[in-house]
Design a protein around this motif. Structure first.
Motif, mmCIF file in Angstrom:
data_model
loop_
_atom_site.group_PDB
_atom_site.id
_atom_site.type_symbol
_atom_site.label_atom_id
_atom_site.label_comp_id
_atom_site.label_asym_id
_atom_site.label_seq_id
_atom_site.Cartn_x
_atom_site.Cartn_y
_atom_site.Cartn_z
ATOM 1 N N LEU B 45 32.020 -1.409 9.360
ATOM 2 C CA LEU B 45 32.380 -0.575 8.210
ATOM 3 C C LEU B 45 31.327 0.516 8.090
ATOM 4 C CD1 LEU B 45 33.441 -3.185 5.545
ATOM 5 C CD2 LEU B 45 34.720 -1.134 6.075
ATOM 6 N N VAL B 46 31.766 1.753 8.242
ATOM 7 C CA VAL B 46 30.840 2.880 8.215
ATOM 8 C C VAL B 46 30.922 3.571 6.860
ATOM 9 C CG1 VAL B 46 30.236 5.085 9.284
ATOM 10 C CG2 VAL B 46 31.105 3.207 10.702
ATOM 11 N N PHE B 47 29.792 3.686 6.195
ATOM 12 C CA PHE B 47 29.740 4.333 4.894
ATOM 13 C C PHE B 47 29.992 5.828 5.051
ATOM 14 C CE2 PHE B 47 28.367 5.657 0.836
ATOM 15 C CZ PHE B 47 27.372 6.615 0.954
ATOM 16 N N LEU B 48 30.888 6.383 4.214
ATOM 17 C CA LEU B 48 31.193 7.807 4.263
ATOM 18 C C LEU B 48 30.665 8.548 3.053
ATOM 19 C CD1 LEU B 48 34.902 7.755 5.522
ATOM 20 C CD2 LEU B 48 32.826 8.159 6.870
ATOM 21 N N ILE B 49 30.962 8.031 1.850
ATOM 22 C CA ILE B 49 30.552 8.754 0.655
ATOM 23 C C ILE B 49 30.463 7.805 -0.528
ATOM 24 C CG2 ILE B 49 32.898 9.323 -0.066
ATOM 25 C CD1 ILE B 49 31.760 12.028 -1.077
ATOM 26 N N ARG B 50 29.647 8.184 -1.482
ATOM 27 C CA ARG B 50 29.527 7.469 -2.743
ATOM 28 C C ARG B 50 29.552 8.509 -3.864
ATOM 29 N NH1 ARG B 50 24.020 4.206 -4.332
ATOM 30 N NH2 ARG B 50 23.297 5.756 -5.818
ATOM 31 N N ARG B 51 30.233 8.165 -4.946
ATOM 32 C CA ARG B 51 30.376 9.061 -6.090
ATOM 33 C C ARG B 51 30.158 8.260 -7.351
ATOM 34 N NH1 ARG B 51 29.157 13.370 -5.253
ATOM 35 N NH2 ARG B 51 30.294 15.278 -5.628
ATOM 36 N N ASN B 52 29.367 8.763 -8.296
ATOM 37 C CA ASN B 52 29.222 8.020 -9.539
ATOM 38 C C ASN B 52 30.167 8.561 -10.590
ATOM 39 O OD1 ASN B 52 27.986 9.808 -11.550
ATOM 40 N ND2 ASN B 52 26.221 9.828 -10.186
ATOM 41 N N SER B 53 30.390 7.753 -11.605
ATOM 42 C CA SER B 53 31.421 8.042 -12.597
ATOM 43 C C SER B 53 31.119 9.272 -13.450
ATOM 44 C CB SER B 53 31.627 6.830 -13.501
ATOM 45 O OG SER B 53 30.385 6.369 -14.001
ATOM 46 N N PHE B 54 29.901 9.750 -13.395
ATOM 47 C CA PHE B 54 29.538 10.912 -14.210
ATOM 48 C C PHE B 54 29.581 12.218 -13.422
ATOM 49 C CE2 PHE B 54 28.632 8.344 -17.715
ATOM 50 C CZ PHE B 54 27.956 7.221 -17.283
ATOM 51 N N ASP B 55 29.915 12.133 -12.173
ATOM 52 C CA ASP B 55 29.894 13.317 -11.328
ATOM 53 C C ASP B 55 31.275 13.561 -10.743
ATOM 54 O OD1 ASP B 55 27.975 14.312 -8.366
ATOM 55 O OD2 ASP B 55 29.449 15.372 -9.603
ATOM 56 N N GLU B 56 32.022 14.466 -11.355
ATOM 57 C CA GLU B 56 33.377 14.723 -10.884
ATOM 58 C C GLU B 56 33.468 15.892 -9.925
ATOM 59 O OE1 GLU B 56 35.517 13.980 -15.026
ATOM 60 O OE2 GLU B 56 36.945 14.111 -13.374
ATOM 61 N N GLN B 57 32.328 16.372 -9.482
ATOM 62 C CA GLN B 57 32.365 17.472 -8.511
ATOM 63 C C GLN B 57 32.984 17.005 -7.218
ATOM 64 O OE1 GLN B 57 28.433 19.076 -7.896
ATOM 65 N NE2 GLN B 57 28.945 20.870 -9.111
ATOM 66 N N ASN B 58 33.844 17.830 -6.679
ATOM 67 C CA ASN B 58 34.397 17.504 -5.370
ATOM 68 C C ASN B 58 33.329 17.698 -4.308
ATOM 69 O OD1 ASN B 58 36.911 16.891 -6.413
ATOM 70 N ND2 ASN B 58 37.602 19.018 -6.275
ATOM 71 N N GLU B 59 33.515 17.019 -3.192
ATOM 72 C CA GLU B 59 32.511 17.096 -2.135
ATOM 73 C C GLU B 59 33.168 17.402 -0.811
ATOM 74 O OE1 GLU B 59 29.221 14.819 -2.501
ATOM 75 O OE2 GLU B 59 28.626 14.824 -0.383
ATOM 76 N N ILE B 60 32.483 18.208 -0.025
ATOM 77 C CA ILE B 60 32.965 18.545 1.308
ATOM 78 C C ILE B 60 31.841 18.250 2.293
ATOM 79 C CG2 ILE B 60 33.769 20.373 2.855
ATOM 80 C CD1 ILE B 60 34.876 21.812 0.384
ATOM 81 N N SER B 61 32.218 17.577 3.386
ATOM 82 C CA SER B 61 31.258 17.324 4.459
ATOM 83 C C SER B 61 31.981 17.558 5.779
ATOM 84 C CB SER B 61 30.740 15.882 4.374
ATOM 85 O OG SER B 61 29.885 15.600 5.459
ATOM 86 N N GLY B 62 31.794 18.719 6.333
ATOM 87 C CA GLY B 62 32.484 19.057 7.571
ATOM 88 C C GLY B 62 33.988 19.083 7.367
ATOM 89 N N ARG B 63 34.701 18.234 8.127
ATOM 90 C CA ARG B 63 36.172 18.196 8.001
ATOM 91 C C ARG B 63 36.629 17.272 6.879
ATOM 92 N NH1 ARG B 63 38.558 15.703 11.589
ATOM 93 N NH2 ARG B 63 36.833 14.621 12.626
#
Lengths: 115, 116
Positions: B45-63
């Motif tokens: 299982l490869v970790f890709l991203i983590r987001r906390n409940s207070f941060d609704e900013q979208n995120e882009i990482s390459g594709r």
């Protein structure tokens, strides 16, 4: 370096055998986890160790016995398993487990087949 | 109760197509994290991203890009210009504190097949 290693990669054992799965991490994490994953299913939590003490046992049968010899190592001792225990066993670690949310980093798993 | 739903069991696309993997979650916690993991056939299982409940900013990482919307309790994952190497099972997970420890609630996973 986010790396968790597990040995062996594959294991075939009979129902009367005793075997052990090993997991190691060198990230200084203080929480380590064992998960069981059946085919086409998500991982299911089995055990959690926090600071080398067993903190969570998710009602796992006693034929699975975890051990945490030190903060970097986690073992899972297997005895008298059943064919339905065949699965992918994943180890994970995180910085901490108590009272805070941390990313869990997973190892490559051990594919266990019980004959 | 904590729950993650990945309604798409399996998706097949042709290389270079864009694909979105859906994730809907339920929780009563005000503080929580959302994760995406990739599981190729090798099993890790490869970790890709983590987001906390207070941060609704979208995120882009390459594709890869992620769209977190609390209003709809969704955390969707888009792969742009998919490649064969993207073929894997993708798990969305919700993390909360249970009995003073960090528990993950996984969705059932979405298997992505990218064909050449």
């Amino acid at each position: 370096d986010t790396e968790v290693t597990q040995t062996p990669k594959h294991l075939v054992m009979g129902m009367t055998n005793k075997k052990s799965l090993k997991c190691e991490q060198h990230m200084g994490h203080r929480a380590m986890y064992w998960y069981k994953q059946k085919a086409k299913k998500p991982p299911e939590l089995m055990f959690v160790y926090s600071y080398e003490k067993l903190s969570i046992n998710e009602s796992v049968p006693s034929r699975f016995s975890p051990e945490c010899p030190n903060s970097s190592l986690l073992n899972l001792h297997l005895h008298a398993l059943q064919p339905e225990d065949s699965a992918l066993y994943l180890c994970a670690s995180s910085q901490d487990s108590g009272g805070r949310i941390d990313t869990q980093y997973f190892g490559p798993g051990t594919r266990l087949t019980v004959l | 109760a904590q729950k993650v739903t990945q309604a798409q069991t399996e998706i097949s696309v042709v290389e270079k197509e864009d694909v979105t993997l859906d994730c809907v979650y339920e929780t009563r916690d005000t503080t929580y994290y959302l994760f995406w993991y990739k599981q190729p056939p090798s099993g890790e299982l490869v970790f890709l991203i983590r987001r906390n409940s207070f941060d609704e900013q979208n995120e882009i990482s390459g594709r890869y890009s992620w769209n977190f919307q609390k209003s709809t309790s969704s955390f969707n994952f888009t792969i742009t210009a998919s490649q064969v190497v993207d073929s894997a099972v993708y798990f969305c997970a919700l993390s909360g504190i249970k009995n003073n420890f960090n528990k993950f609630y996984f969705g059932s996973g979405t298997k992505l097949n990218v064909k050449p």
